[in-house]
Design an enzyme around this catalytic site. Structure first.
Site, PDB file in Angstrom:
ATOM      1  N   ARG A   1     -21.166  25.618 -19.794  1.00  0.00           N
ATOM      2  CA  ARG A   1     -22.651  25.291 -20.207  1.00  0.00           C
ATOM      3  C   ARG A   1     -22.795  24.334 -21.034  1.00  0.00           C
ATOM      4  O   ARG A   1     -22.504  24.157 -22.376  1.00  0.00           O
ATOM      5  CB  ARG A   1     -23.320  26.735 -20.691  1.00  0.00           C
ATOM      6  CG  ARG A   1     -22.932  27.770 -19.685  1.00  0.00           C
ATOM      7  CD  ARG A   1     -23.575  29.053 -20.470  1.00  0.00           C
ATOM      8  NE  ARG A   1     -22.798  30.269 -19.395  1.00  0.00           N
ATOM      9  CZ  ARG A   1     -23.089  31.469 -20.002  1.00  0.00           C
ATOM     10  NH1 ARG A   1     -23.770  31.809 -21.124  1.00  0.00           N
ATOM     11  NH2 ARG A   1     -22.981  32.536 -19.227  1.00  0.00           N
TER      12      ARG A   1
ATOM     13  N   ASP B   1     -25.328  22.757 -23.576  1.00  0.00           N
ATOM     14  CA  ASP B   1     -26.484  23.038 -24.286  1.00  0.00           C
ATOM     15  C   ASP B   1     -27.731  22.007 -23.788  1.00  0.00           C
ATOM     16  O   ASP B   1     -27.386  20.706 -23.245  1.00  0.00           O
ATOM     17  CB  ASP B   1     -26.400  22.946 -25.837  1.00  0.00           C
ATOM     18  CG  ASP B   1     -25.460  23.926 -26.248  1.00  0.00           C
ATOM     19  OD1 ASP B   1     -25.250  24.934 -25.557  1.00  0.00           O
ATOM     20  OD2 ASP B   1     -24.991  23.941 -27.228  1.00  0.00           O
TER      21      ASP B   1
ATOM     22  N   ARG C   1     -20.387  19.784 -32.466  1.00  0.00           N
ATOM     23  CA  ARG C   1     -21.607  19.326 -33.019  1.00  0.00           C
ATOM     24  C   ARG C   1     -21.321  19.803 -34.375  1.00  0.00           C
ATOM     25  O   ARG C   1     -21.584  19.202 -35.426  1.00  0.00           O
ATOM     26  CB  ARG C   1     -22.703  19.796 -32.485  1.00  0.00           C
ATOM     27  CG  ARG C   1     -23.012  19.208 -31.199  1.00  0.00           C
ATOM     28  CD  ARG C   1     -24.204  19.917 -30.319  1.00  0.00           C
ATOM     29  NE  ARG C   1     -25.284  20.041 -31.106  1.00  0.00           N
ATOM     30  CZ  ARG C   1     -26.357  20.881 -30.583  1.00  0.00           C
ATOM     31  NH1 ARG C   1     -26.311  21.540 -29.569  1.00  0.00           N
ATOM     32  NH2 ARG C   1     -27.607  20.934 -31.501  1.00  0.00           N
TER      33      ARG C   1
END
Lengths: 245, 245
Positions: free
Chosen positions: B49, B51, B197
């Site tokens: 997945r 984001d 991130r």
């Protein structure tokens, strides 16, 4: 004082560099921002007019102002009043005879393209898609005819009011960014109206093997716009740099 | 038949890969397009997945369909019904036990950033601006602590429901694109929630000389999210590639 600015912009939502009545131009946006920052009306002279949709990484423009400004803080002061799609990245005091247009010695343009069966969303509006059977090495070879001081009338849009079509192309190459991404990079002492976009359209005909490498010489010699390729779209064209003495 | 798709998308206007009620997801857009193309409801399984806001150059997903389709024409058939910000670039028939998520061996992410005093319009929403005094060579050196099979709990967003935080980072480097443009490129057998991130935010603290290179080792050893740097924005993150056997 006479101040030169280095400017970058996303050309998408502009009618181009030059002011036009009731249209959104880069020149007018910056002149407005300077007015808001310093309460002075200035005339901003760009190195050249980029067309509607053309981007700039390093456009140069100058203006005279009867006030002593700090060039160190100038970019921030102007940027405060600029929209998000324009940014002043440098300011320099220049001699009184400096004129961004007439003092320019060299300009470099980049035309970005990629070879793919499909339009790639991450490149939309920024790079031209070309068919994946293009042979970029043929385009690379054809560039030898573009280099030099020549009459480039064949690569000048018809609606141009120019009478002198001689320009000197100092270098022209295709940078290979990856196995499907490329940049045509051209440096010259000046460019005719739509010149890089027409060169790109002409080179593509060679890349698609519709024209031969040597046809480029004949096209230039013909001094006839109708012999050259199509004008490729503005959104993949970038004014990279302007050089001065 | 079981079909694997290679997909690229601009993540800007999506809630992410995964379907969510009354939100716009990549998964749902593609499932809808497949329904419109073949009148079959399928369940599309992504490799993972991404984001909200994260882009993909090479996401992989598979679906089973009780119909014989030509994989050569499949991308075009699905693309016809897809919005402009998603494109299927390849389709392949795969064995019945292939699952885009569980069969994935390696994933590569890219985080794009540039060092500049000013936000550059042409990079807006695509690359992270960092301050121009950043020392990228320090960030490069700190990457040695990221490589290997480790418990990366410190680099996992708190709201993750995961219990196993061990992942293997196979390679991690910073590509120098130009004198001010960079890409953090990380390949691993899997990634925790927000991991790239958070790694980017942690490396930046080293680049700004707020933390030392060796602090990265201590941060990983602490197994504590609060010891690591901030989660950097999604818009500069790209899922580049997913590898299978």
């Amino acid at each position: 004082m006479n101040i030169a600015l280095k400017i970058t912009y996303d050309g998408k939502n502009f009618c181009g560099w030059q002011k036009q009545p009731s249209k959104r131009s880069v020149q007018e946006e910056i002149e407005k921002a300077i007015f808001l920052a310093f309460n002075k009306t200035v005339n901003l002279e760009g190195s050249g007019r980029t067309d509607s949709g053309v981007h700039a990484m390093g456009q140069v423009a100058n203006f005279e102002i009867d006030e002593n400004l700090s060039t160190a803080t100038l970019p921030r002061a102007i940027n405060y009043y600029l929209p998000e799609d324009i940014k002043v990245i440098e300011a320099k005091e220049v001699s009184s005879d400096f004129n961004a247009r007439f003092s320019a010695k060299e300009k470099t343009y980049i035309y970005k393209f990629y070879a793919s069966r499909f339009e790639l969303p991450l490149k939309q509006g920024r790079e031209l898609r070309v068919n994946d059977y293009v042979d970029v090495s043929l385009m690379q070879k054809a560039l030898k005819y573009i280099i030099g001081e020549k009459d480039f009338r064949s690569f000048c849009a018809k609606k141009s009011g120019k009478t002198n079509f001689v320009r000197k192309i100092i270098s022209a190459k295709i940078n290979v960014v990856s196995d499907f991404e490329y940049e045509l990079e051209i440096t010259g002492n000046g460019f005719l109206y739509n010149m890089v976009r027409i060169i790109m359209g002409t080179l593509l005909m060679v890349g698609y093997s519709k024209w031969k490498i040597d046809d480029i010489k004949a096209i230039i010699d013909a001094k006839d716009r109708t012999k050259a390729g199509k004008t490729m779209p503005a959104y993949a064209l970038y004014l990279k740099e302007v050089k001065y003495n």
